[in-house]
Design an enzyme around this catalytic site. Sequence first.
Site, PDB file in Angstrom:
ATOM      1  N   CYS A 103       2.539   1.146   2.582  1.00 32.50           N
ATOM      2  CA  CYS A 103       1.694   2.084   1.840  1.00 32.50           C
ATOM      3  C   CYS A 103       0.328   2.155   2.503  1.00 32.50           C
ATOM      4  O   CYS A 103       0.107   1.521   3.526  1.00 32.50           O
ATOM      5  CB  CYS A 103       1.509   1.605   0.401  1.00 32.50           C
ATOM      6  SG  CYS A 103       3.057   1.140  -0.392  1.00 32.50           S
TER       7      CYS A 103
HETATM    8  N1  GLN Z   1       7.357  -3.119  -0.159  1.00 34.80           N
HETATM    9  C1  GLN Z   1       6.610  -2.133  -0.859  1.00 34.80           C
HETATM   10  C2  GLN Z   1       7.381  -1.562  -2.020  1.00 34.80           C
HETATM   11  O1  GLN Z   1       8.435  -1.036  -1.825  1.00 34.80           O
HETATM   12  C3  GLN Z   1       6.311  -1.022   0.102  1.00 34.80           C
HETATM   13  C4  GLN Z   1       5.168  -0.238  -0.313  1.00 34.80           C
HETATM   14  C5  GLN Z   1       3.944  -0.996   0.075  1.00 34.80           C
HETATM   15  O2  GLN Z   1       3.597  -1.127   1.277  1.00 34.80           O
HETATM   16  N2  GLN Z   1       3.336  -1.561  -0.917  1.00 34.80           N
HETATM   17  O3  GLN Z   1       6.954  -1.633  -3.128  1.00 34.80           O
END
Ligand code: GLN
Length: 230
Positions: A2
């Site tokens: 994100c």
């Molecule tokens: N691993 C996170 C999720 O799916 C990916 C999004 C982020 O970078 N927070 O919630």
Amino acid sequence: MCRHLGWLGEPVSVASLVTEPANGLLVQSYSPRRQKHGLMNADGWGVGFFDGDTPRRWRSATPMWGDASLASVAPALRSGCIVAAVRSASVGMPIEATASAPFTDGQWLLSHNGLVDRAVLPLSATAESTNDSALLAASIFARGLDALGHTIVEVAAADPNARLNILAGNGSRLLATTWGDTLSMLRRRDGVVLASEPYDDDPGWQEIPDRHLVEVTGAGVELTPLKGSS
Ligand code: GLN
């Protein structure tokens, strides 16, 4: 992955940080410039800000660019401490508003950029969703934000592939870690911005090196290296 953004300083509008800049989070939702994992951030968004001591949030599971109300309301949301994010869900993670950052324990607003194996995180009855970021947020809240650096180093030791960029604010402090992804800082006369990537081409943006803890308070900015096992 994100993209996230935090502000600590004089009260400013959410619009001035998120929707108005040439490459703000709104544009980063469909055209990020420095994102290494994922192409766009279409799986939700969240805007959090302090209203006095109270953290308030507006979250969604839809793309920020499609929201019918944000552009109208964001100029009226003003705060001295703001944490906002746009989400690109990792494979297998739920897409729902409660999986979008910022997460809260009632005192802090917290966002995670990255990916972590959920098996290395303790089960939590207080996590807001079942995605890795919500579980990680719950374990950071349980340990306390003063232990943020230790918690990140420990999680990274348990999952060496984890990417653990955290951004958290409580109204008077802004904390961030770099562990596997980008983070930039802009010191303005009226406050400090920490963001996954610059929201414009101001030459004042500084890149924060990987594996560091950043703390912003009214007294200034402190950068501390995080010692990992590798
Ligand atoms: N691993 C996170 C999720 O799916 C990916 C999004 C982020 O970078 N927070 O919630």
